[in-house]
Enzyme design. Structure first.
Site, mmCIF file in Angstrom:
data_model
loop_
_atom_site.group_PDB
_atom_site.id
_atom_site.type_symbol
_atom_site.label_atom_id
_atom_site.label_comp_id
_atom_site.label_asym_id
_atom_site.label_seq_id
_atom_site.Cartn_x
_atom_site.Cartn_y
_atom_site.Cartn_z
ATOM 1 N N LYS A 140 0.807 -1.229 0.000
ATOM 2 C CA LYS A 140 0.000 0.000 0.000
ATOM 3 C C LYS A 140 0.840 1.280 0.000
ATOM 4 O O LYS A 140 0.466 2.262 -0.630
ATOM 5 C CB LYS A 140 -0.925 0.018 1.231
ATOM 6 N N ASP A 147 -9.944 2.862 2.859
ATOM 7 C CA ASP A 147 -10.033 2.262 4.202
ATOM 8 C C ASP A 147 -10.758 3.177 5.193
ATOM 9 O O ASP A 147 -11.556 2.715 6.007
ATOM 10 C CB ASP A 147 -8.623 1.952 4.749
HETATM 11 P P1 NAP Z 1 0.424 -2.056 10.471
HETATM 12 O O1 NAP Z 1 0.609 -0.912 9.547
HETATM 13 O O2 NAP Z 1 1.456 -3.128 10.513
HETATM 14 O O3 NAP Z 1 0.245 -1.447 11.957
HETATM 15 C C1 NAP Z 1 0.186 -2.294 13.072
HETATM 16 C C2 NAP Z 1 -0.193 -1.498 14.312
HETATM 17 O O4 NAP Z 1 -0.405 -2.437 15.376
HETATM 18 C C3 NAP Z 1 0.871 -0.510 14.797
HETATM 19 O O5 NAP Z 1 0.239 0.608 15.365
HETATM 20 C C4 NAP Z 1 1.591 -1.341 15.873
HETATM 21 O O6 NAP Z 1 2.218 -0.541 16.878
HETATM 22 C C5 NAP Z 1 0.434 -2.064 16.500
HETATM 23 N N1 NAP Z 1 0.821 -3.286 17.200
HETATM 24 C C6 NAP Z 1 1.261 -4.456 16.641
HETATM 25 N N2 NAP Z 1 1.520 -5.363 17.617
HETATM 26 C C7 NAP Z 1 1.242 -4.753 18.797
HETATM 27 C C8 NAP Z 1 1.308 -5.171 20.159
HETATM 28 N N3 NAP Z 1 1.686 -6.403 20.500
HETATM 29 N N4 NAP Z 1 0.917 -4.291 21.127
HETATM 30 C C9 NAP Z 1 0.506 -3.035 20.801
HETATM 31 N N5 NAP Z 1 0.437 -2.587 19.528
HETATM 32 C C10 NAP Z 1 0.795 -3.434 18.538
HETATM 33 O O7 NAP Z 1 -0.959 -2.818 10.173
HETATM 34 P P2 NAP Z 1 -2.290 -2.232 9.497
HETATM 35 O O8 NAP Z 1 -2.217 -2.406 8.027
HETATM 36 O O9 NAP Z 1 -2.546 -0.881 10.061
HETATM 37 O O10 NAP Z 1 -3.380 -3.296 10.023
HETATM 38 C C11 NAP Z 1 -3.706 -3.417 11.404
HETATM 39 C C12 NAP Z 1 -4.840 -4.437 11.572
HETATM 40 O O11 NAP Z 1 -6.008 -3.949 10.927
HETATM 41 C C13 NAP Z 1 -4.562 -5.804 10.950
HETATM 42 O O12 NAP Z 1 -5.056 -6.788 11.814
HETATM 43 C C14 NAP Z 1 -5.380 -5.793 9.660
HETATM 44 O O13 NAP Z 1 -5.806 -7.078 9.280
HETATM 45 C C15 NAP Z 1 -6.568 -4.939 10.087
HETATM 46 N N6 NAP Z 1 -7.224 -4.245 8.957
HETATM 47 C C16 NAP Z 1 -8.565 -4.399 8.806
HETATM 48 C C17 NAP Z 1 -9.212 -3.747 7.785
HETATM 49 C C18 NAP Z 1 -10.694 -3.928 7.586
HETATM 50 O O14 NAP Z 1 -11.186 -3.565 6.507
HETATM 51 N N7 NAP Z 1 -11.429 -4.403 8.565
HETATM 52 C C19 NAP Z 1 -8.493 -2.895 6.902
HETATM 53 C C20 NAP Z 1 -7.113 -2.745 7.100
HETATM 54 C C21 NAP Z 1 -6.488 -3.419 8.145
HETATM 55 P P3 NAP Z 1 3.735 0.004 16.679
HETATM 56 O O15 NAP Z 1 3.623 1.246 15.849
HETATM 57 O O16 NAP Z 1 4.199 0.255 18.064
HETATM 58 O O17 NAP Z 1 4.501 -1.102 15.989
#
Ligand code: NAP
Length: 271
Positions: free
Chosen positions: A65, A99
């Site tokens: 992305k 999103d």
């Molecule tokens: P990303 O860019 O990798 O961001 C991950 C986030 O999670 C960061 O803020 C990270 O914090 C935090 N995190 C990860 N492990 C953690 C832990 N153990 N404790 C506290 N914080 C933690 O991922 P993303 O693309 O934003 O996606 C995040 C989630 O949303 C995924 O599960 C994805 O499947 C879901 N999602 C859903 C939709 C939907 O349409 N429903 C759309 C997009 C994404 P740090 O900054 O500290 O690393």
């Protein structure tokens, strides 16, 4: 026949083909949607190849992305968010981010008004960026709380050019939740296979809270189970997935897809 696709790696688990093919079929459109495994290194060729082949449009997922911003012409919003999840080929190679609108519609379709609400957004990754901008645009006061505090502060600084936003760490969550109307988890915490994890537990919540978890695998996350214990209203991540897809569908085809059909296709796959 018109072809559409999602590019990513991994991508075989993607629910987008089932969701979009169900909509095409319900509308009797001669279109097909497939998943393609593409790396960051081959993204440029894949996007230009799809354009040359006359594809109707593309979605992008992890880890492509952000990289796509260098390849497509992004909308102003996608550029601010720093990520593209939808590409349209009608007027060149344009990159959108749907999103945030997906999250807004997930809340609204559950009867939740955003304007004037205090929202606590957990996370500062790609999805959180899209949601923070959308909430700021819609007139919410957004507090972004992230494990890496600097990322929350940086995102809040960007989003506060549009609306009300501040960034913090995860230390004072109980007090922050006391002051908020809507809690959104946009971190990956609770996602399969680590389904027993949650950042917030029931004792930290109140019964007037709306708790929206954007994680959709599992559909009922540990956070939503805890929210239910606290008597809070819960919203799962499926409707955000469906609405971000529905917005992409509209961009590509100019038609409004049957959201109920798309939701059913997704829930059937997840069950
Ligand atoms: P990303 O860019 O990798 O961001 C991950 C986030 O999670 C960061 O803020 C990270 O914090 C935090 N995190 C990860 N492990 C953690 C832990 N153990 N404790 C506290 N914080 C933690 O991922 P993303 O693309 O934003 O996606 C995040 C989630 O949303 C995924 O599960 C994805 O499947 C879901 N999602 C859903 C939709 C939907 O349409 N429903 C759309 C997009 C994404 P740090 O900054 O500290 O690393």
């Amino acid at each position: 026949m018109k072809l559409f696709g999602v590019l990513g790696d991994p991508v075989s688990h993607s629910l987008s083909p089932a969701m979009h093919n169900a909509a095409f079929s319900a509308l009797g459109m001669d279109c097909e949607y497939h998943a393609f495994k593409v790396s960051k290194e081959t993204l440029h060729d894949a996007i230009h190849g799809a354009y040359a082949l006359g594809f109707g449009g593309l979605n992008l997922t992890i880890p492509l992305k952000e990289k796509a911003l260098d390849i497509v012409k992004p909308t102003e919003l996608a550029e601010k968010i720093g990520a593209v999840n939808t590409i349209d080929f009608k007027k060149g190679i344009l990159g959108y981010n749907t999103d945030g609108i997906g999250a807004k519609k997930a809340l609204e379709s559950n009867g939740i008004e955003i304007r004037g609400k205090n929202v606590l957004l957990l996370g500062a990754g790609g999805a959180a960026r899209a949601i923070a901008f959308q909430l700021a645009l819609e007139g919410a006061a957004v507090t972004i709380a992230n494990r890496t505090e600097e990322r929350a502060v940086a995102l809040a600084k960007d989003a506060s050019r549009i609306g009300k936003a501040r960034g913090t760490g995860l230390d004072e969550l109980k007090a922050l939740i006391n002051d908020c109307d809507i809690l959104i988890n946009s971190t990956a915490v609770g996602m399969a296979p680590r389904t027993s994890e949650t950042i917030v537990t029931s004792e930290m919540m109140h019964s007037k809270l709306v708790v929206f978890d954007i994680v959709y695998n599992p559909v009922e996350t540990m956070l939503l189970k805890e929210a239910r214990k606290a008597g809070a209203k819960t919203i799962d991540g499926v409707m955000m997935l469906v609405h971000q897809g529905a917005e992409a569908f509209k961009i590509w085809t100019g038609r409004t897809p049957p959201v109920d059909v798309m939701e059913k296709a997704v829930r059937e796959r997840l069950e």
